[in-house]
Design a protein around this motif. Structure first.
Motif, PDB file in Angstrom:
ATOM      1  N   LEU A   1       0.823  -1.212   0.000  1.00  0.00           N
ATOM      2  CA  LEU A   1       0.000   0.000   0.000  1.00  0.00           C
ATOM      3  C   LEU A   1       0.856   1.262   0.000  1.00  0.00           C
ATOM      4  O   LEU A   1       1.945   1.277   0.575  1.00  0.00           O
ATOM      5  N   PRO A   2       0.365   2.340  -0.600  1.00  0.00           N
ATOM      6  CA  PRO A   2       1.097   3.614  -0.587  1.00  0.00           C
ATOM      7  C   PRO A   2       1.055   4.237   0.807  1.00  0.00           C
ATOM      8  O   PRO A   2       0.111   3.992   1.577  1.00  0.00           O
ATOM      9  N   PRO A   3       2.041   5.042   1.153  1.00  0.00           N
ATOM     10  CA  PRO A   3       2.055   5.693   2.469  1.00  0.00           C
ATOM     11  C   PRO A   3       0.815   6.559   2.685  1.00  0.00           C
ATOM     12  O   PRO A   3       0.396   7.295   1.787  1.00  0.00           O
ATOM     13  N   SER A   4       0.229   6.454   3.868  1.00  0.00           N
ATOM     14  CA  SER A   4      -0.942   7.254   4.232  1.00  0.00           C
ATOM     15  C   SER A   4      -1.082   7.201   5.746  1.00  0.00           C
ATOM     16  O   SER A   4      -0.430   6.389   6.417  1.00  0.00           O
ATOM     17  N   TRP A   5      -1.940   8.054   6.283  1.00  0.00           N
ATOM     18  CA  TRP A   5      -2.175   8.019   7.731  1.00  0.00           C
ATOM     19  C   TRP A   5      -2.780   6.691   8.149  1.00  0.00           C
ATOM     20  O   TRP A   5      -2.425   6.128   9.182  1.00  0.00           O
ATOM     21  N   GLY A   6      -3.724   6.183   7.324  1.00  0.00           N
ATOM     22  CA  GLY A   6      -4.353   4.900   7.650  1.00  0.00           C
ATOM     23  C   GLY A   6      -3.348   3.766   7.660  1.00  0.00           C
ATOM     24  O   GLY A   6      -3.360   2.915   8.563  1.00  0.00           O
ATOM     25  N   LEU A   7      -2.464   3.738   6.655  1.00  0.00           N
ATOM     26  CA  LEU A   7      -1.444   2.694   6.604  1.00  0.00           C
ATOM     27  C   LEU A   7      -0.511   2.812   7.802  1.00  0.00           C
ATOM     28  O   LEU A   7      -0.182   1.806   8.434  1.00  0.00           O
TER      29      LEU A   7
ATOM     30  N   TYR B   1      12.879  -0.661  20.010  1.00  0.00           N
ATOM     31  CA  TYR B   1      12.080  -1.206  18.916  1.00  0.00           C
ATOM     32  C   TYR B   1      10.648  -0.671  18.967  1.00  0.00           C
ATOM     33  O   TYR B   1      10.024  -0.441  17.921  1.00  0.00           O
ATOM     34  N   GLY B   2      10.129  -0.437  20.178  1.00  0.00           N
ATOM     35  CA  GLY B   2       8.781   0.108  20.303  1.00  0.00           C
ATOM     36  C   GLY B   2       8.675   1.500  19.711  1.00  0.00           C
ATOM     37  O   GLY B   2       7.657   1.858  19.086  1.00  0.00           O
ATOM     38  N   VAL B   3       9.694   2.322  19.878  1.00  0.00           N
ATOM     39  CA  VAL B   3       9.705   3.662  19.285  1.00  0.00           C
ATOM     40  C   VAL B   3       9.749   3.569  17.770  1.00  0.00           C
ATOM     41  O   VAL B   3       9.082   4.329  17.054  1.00  0.00           O
ATOM     42  N   LEU B   4      10.539   2.623  17.255  1.00  0.00           N
ATOM     43  CA  LEU B   4      10.581   2.407  15.808  1.00  0.00           C
ATOM     44  C   LEU B   4       9.190   2.047  15.286  1.00  0.00           C
ATOM     45  O   LEU B   4       8.753   2.565  14.250  1.00  0.00           O
ATOM     46  N   CYS B   5       8.491   1.173  15.999  1.00  0.00           N
ATOM     47  CA  CYS B   5       7.127   0.804  15.596  1.00  0.00           C
ATOM     48  C   CYS B   5       6.214   2.028  15.591  1.00  0.00           C
ATOM     49  O   CYS B   5       5.443   2.244  14.646  1.00  0.00           O
ATOM     50  N   LEU B   6       6.296   2.840  16.638  1.00  0.00           N
ATOM     51  CA  LEU B   6       5.443   4.025  16.748  1.00  0.00           C
ATOM     52  C   LEU B   6       5.740   5.041  15.658  1.00  0.00           C
ATOM     53  O   LEU B   6       4.850   5.802  15.250  1.00  0.00           O
ATOM     54  N   SER B   7       6.976   5.076  15.177  1.00  0.00           N
ATOM     55  CA  SER B   7       7.333   6.064  14.165  1.00  0.00           C
ATOM     56  C   SER B   7       6.527   5.907  12.886  1.00  0.00           C
ATOM     57  O   SER B   7       6.327   6.872  12.138  1.00  0.00           O
ATOM     58  N   PHE B   8       6.022   4.700  12.623  1.00  0.00           N
ATOM     59  CA  PHE B   8       5.274   4.479  11.385  1.00  0.00           C
ATOM     60  C   PHE B   8       3.924   5.193  11.381  1.00  0.00           C
ATOM     61  O   PHE B   8       3.299   5.322  10.325  1.00  0.00           O
ATOM     62  N   VAL B   9       3.472   5.659  12.543  1.00  0.00           N
ATOM     63  CA  VAL B   9       2.254   6.466  12.585  1.00  0.00           C
ATOM     64  C   VAL B   9       2.397   7.689  11.690  1.00  0.00           C
ATOM     65  O   VAL B   9       1.414   8.205  11.143  1.00  0.00           O
ATOM     66  N   LEU B  10       3.615   8.174  11.507  1.00  0.00           N
ATOM     67  CA  LEU B  10       3.885   9.379  10.735  1.00  0.00           C
ATOM     68  C   LEU B  10       3.914   9.148   9.229  1.00  0.00           C
ATOM     69  O   LEU B  10       4.244  10.077   8.472  1.00  0.00           O
ATOM     70  N   LEU B  11       3.577   7.956   8.764  1.00  0.00           N
ATOM     71  CA  LEU B  11       3.627   7.680   7.325  1.00  0.00           C
ATOM     72  C   LEU B  11       2.694   8.575   6.519  1.00  0.00           C
ATOM     73  O   LEU B  11       2.873   8.730   5.306  1.00  0.00           O
ATOM     74  N   GLY B  12       1.709   9.164   7.186  1.00  0.00           N
ATOM     75  CA  GLY B  12       0.823  10.088   6.478  1.00  0.00           C
ATOM     76  C   GLY B  12       1.498  11.402   6.150  1.00  0.00           C
ATOM     77  O   GLY B  12       1.012  12.152   5.289  1.00  0.00           O
ATOM     78  N   ALA B  13       2.593  11.712   6.835  1.00  0.00           N
ATOM     79  CA  ALA B  13       3.388  12.911   6.566  1.00  0.00           C
ATOM     80  C   ALA B  13       4.796  12.430   6.236  1.00  0.00           C
ATOM     81  O   ALA B  13       5.682  12.426   7.102  1.00  0.00           O
ATOM     82  N   VAL B  14       5.006  12.020   5.009  1.00  0.00           N
ATOM     83  CA  VAL B  14       6.251  11.359   4.612  1.00  0.00           C
ATOM     84  C   VAL B  14       7.498  12.184   4.940  1.00  0.00           C
ATOM     85  O   VAL B  14       8.478  11.636   5.460  1.00  0.00           O
ATOM     86  N   PRO B  15       7.526  13.513   4.677  1.00  0.00           N
ATOM     87  CA  PRO B  15       8.740  14.269   5.012  1.00  0.00           C
ATOM     88  C   PRO B  15       9.083  14.217   6.502  1.00  0.00           C
ATOM     89  O   PRO B  15      10.262  14.140   6.870  1.00  0.00           O
ATOM     90  N   VAL B  16       8.068  14.247   7.357  1.00  0.00           N
ATOM     91  CA  VAL B  16       8.309  14.159   8.796  1.00  0.00           C
ATOM     92  C   VAL B  16       8.794  12.765   9.166  1.00  0.00           C
ATOM     93  O   VAL B  16       9.750  12.600   9.932  1.00  0.00           O
ATOM     94  N   PHE B  17       8.153  11.755   8.592  1.00  0.00           N
ATOM     95  CA  PHE B  17       8.572  10.379   8.864  1.00  0.00           C
ATOM     96  C   PHE B  17      10.016  10.144   8.449  1.00  0.00           C
ATOM     97  O   PHE B  17      10.780   9.498   9.177  1.00  0.00           O
ATOM     98  N   VAL B  18      10.392  10.666   7.295  1.00  0.00           N
ATOM     99  CA  VAL B  18      11.758  10.480   6.785  1.00  0.00           C
ATOM    100  C   VAL B  18      12.782  11.038   7.769  1.00  0.00           C
ATOM    101  O   VAL B  18      13.822  10.405   8.038  1.00  0.00           O
ATOM    102  N   VAL B  19      12.493  12.223   8.328  1.00  0.00           N
ATOM    103  CA  VAL B  19      13.409  12.826   9.297  1.00  0.00           C
ATOM    104  C   VAL B  19      13.501  11.959  10.551  1.00  0.00           C
ATOM    105  O   VAL B  19      14.596  11.648  11.042  1.00  0.00           O
TER     106      VAL B  19
END
Length: 271
Positions: A85-91, A211-229
């Motif tokens: 699936l493409p990056p999105s807030w839902g994903l 590892y839990g923080v890494l998992c939580l970081s994926f919540v930001l996939l809806g804002a790809v530039p923020v997630f990338v940082v």
């Protein structure tokens, strides 16, 4: 990860007729001490959630290996979604929840084994194989998904690819170091037996490697530039941790003089 059963089963194990809360209390009393370097989410949140899941799994009659299997299902479904699936807030929210649930079940399998008194090398092997697979495939799946949907500049894809290498080396280093520490017969303490008590300061300091923080970081996939940082910072912090930890592990083990009376197998020998 699967944890050893530290107490006699006849005195530490409840019966399945006990209430759910009674099993939870018994698990809390028999909980293995956290390593001094255990990060905050894993230590204070995931272990507790895993305890509740372990109590449920024990009363439901699930084996530790079944709990490991459930953990793998949640985790690898999340990893597959990163490709499909493409990056999105839902994903992002879905992937984060699936990964966190998988992580909680990963904590629960060892606690179930202690309740049942069924800790085994096969169970530990299965647990580590699942862990080794997920730490490498997760960043690679992210790279493939981002490449498929063309959401980041191509050079950035080197970050998750490099993170896959760092994660694999770090996991291998942790497991190998603990195994070699056991061969020292206490001369080099295990991670959970390092001198000093776990502290909030240390737990927070290593939070970026959690590892839990890494998992939580994926919540930001809806804002790809923020997630990338955020993802890049986590990858950089984990890389720095690996370099520092590798130096520390090497110095610890170099200080131990092994007994050469029983020769170790050559590196190229088959098991």
């Amino acid at each position: 990860m699967t944890e050893g059963f530290a107490e006699n089963a006849s005195t530490a194990s409840p019966t399945r007729g006990d209430s759910y809360l009674a099993v939870v209390r018994r698990l809390a009393a028999a909980q293995k001490p956290a390593a001094r370097s255990a990060p905050a989410y894993s230590r204070f949140v995931n272990r507790r959630i895993g305890r509740y899941i372990a109590a449920w799994a024990y009363r439901a009659g699930l084996t530790p290996n079944a709990v490991t299997g459930i953990s793998a299902i949640f985790t690898f479904v999340a990893i597959a979604l990163l490709i499909i699936l493409p990056p999105s807030w839902g994903l992002g929210i879905s992937v984060a929840l699936l990964l966190l649930i998988g992580y909680a079940f990963d904590s629960a399998d060892g606690q179930v084994s202690r309740l049942q008194g069924t800790s085994s090398p096969a169970g530990e092997w299965l647990d580590h194989m699942v862990d080794a697979t997920k730490v490498s495939t997760m960043p690679l799946a992210l790279a493939v998904g981002f490449y498929r949907f063309d959401v980041v500049p191509t050079p950035w894809l080197l970050v998750p690819i490099g993170f896959a290498i760092v994660s694999a080396v770090l996991f291998f280093g942790m497991i190998l170091t603990e195994q070699l520490r056991r061969r020292t017969a206490g001369a080099v303490p295990l991670a959970a037996e390092q001198p000093g008590r776990p502290s909030w300061m240390r737990a927070l300091a290593v939070l970026p490697m959690d590892y839990g923080v890494l998992c939580l970081s994926f919540v930001l996939l809806g804002a790809v530039p923020v997630f990338v940082v955020v993802y890049t910072l986590i990858a950089a912090a984990t890389t720095a941790f690996l370099l520092l930890a590798a130096v520390k592990w090497f110095r610890e083990l170099r200080s131990w003089t092994p007994d050469t009376s029983s020769a170790a197998p050559e590196k190229g020998d088959l098991p």
